[in-house]
Design an enzyme around this catalytic site. Structure first.
Site, PDB file in Angstrom:
ATOM      1  N   ARG A  20     -49.906   2.918 -55.071  1.00 47.05           N
ATOM      2  CA  ARG A  20     -49.482   1.534 -54.804  1.00 47.05           C
ATOM      3  C   ARG A  20     -49.496   0.691 -56.079  1.00 47.05           C
ATOM      4  O   ARG A  20     -48.559  -0.064 -56.339  1.00 47.05           O
ATOM      5  CB  ARG A  20     -50.355   0.895 -53.727  1.00 47.05           C
ATOM      6  CG  ARG A  20     -50.163   1.528 -52.353  1.00 47.05           C
ATOM      7  CD  ARG A  20     -51.127   0.982 -51.344  1.00 47.05           C
ATOM      8  NE  ARG A  20     -52.494   1.255 -51.794  1.00 47.05           N
ATOM      9  CZ  ARG A  20     -53.589   0.734 -51.260  1.00 47.05           C
ATOM     10  NH1 ARG A  20     -53.493  -0.106 -50.250  1.00 47.05           N
ATOM     11  NH2 ARG A  20     -54.779   1.039 -51.707  1.00 47.05           N
ATOM     12  N   ASN A  38     -50.155   1.842 -47.873  1.00 46.59           N
ATOM     13  CA  ASN A  38     -50.569   3.148 -47.370  1.00 46.59           C
ATOM     14  C   ASN A  38     -50.419   3.155 -45.860  1.00 46.59           C
ATOM     15  O   ASN A  38     -50.653   2.147 -45.195  1.00 46.59           O
ATOM     16  CB  ASN A  38     -52.036   3.428 -47.706  1.00 46.59           C
ATOM     17  CG  ASN A  38     -52.245   3.807 -49.160  1.00 46.59           C
ATOM     18  OD1 ASN A  38     -51.304   4.101 -49.883  1.00 46.59           O
ATOM     19  ND2 ASN A  38     -53.496   3.802 -49.586  1.00 46.59           N
TER      20      ASN A  38
END
Length: 94
Positions: A20, A38
């Site tokens: 990320r 996620n």
């Protein structure tokens, strides 16, 4: 300026490898907006929007991802651009 919006589900070893954060940095470098999150199934979901070439460049980067990631597949869905601007943000599961 032609815009594009993509929802990408990234499969493989893509969690616990800073995917990320690296995605946020690459999107900032390219000037692409959206978010990354996620998912409970171990994938990473990326919603990105911007100029066509910049979004395409981010999608190409997602196919490899950051060091230590192993991307096995990306499922792409093109959506209608919404005019989203600003930095790509990291979203956390609720």
């Amino acid at each position: 300026m032609s815009r594009k919006r993509i929802r990408a589900t990234v499969h493989g070893r893509v969690q616990r490898v800073a995917f990320r954060e690296y995605t946020r940095r690459e999107a900032a470098r390219l000037g692409v907006s959206g978010w990354v999150q996620n998912q409970a199934d171990g994938t990473v979901l990326v919603l990105c929007e911007g100029e066509v070439a910049r979004v395409d460049a981010l999608v190409a980067w997602l196919s490899t991802g950051p060091p230590y990631a192993i991307v096995t597949r990306i499922d792409l869905k093109e959506e209608e651009p919404q005019g989203t601007t600003g930095p790509l943000e990291i979203r956390y599961a609720s």
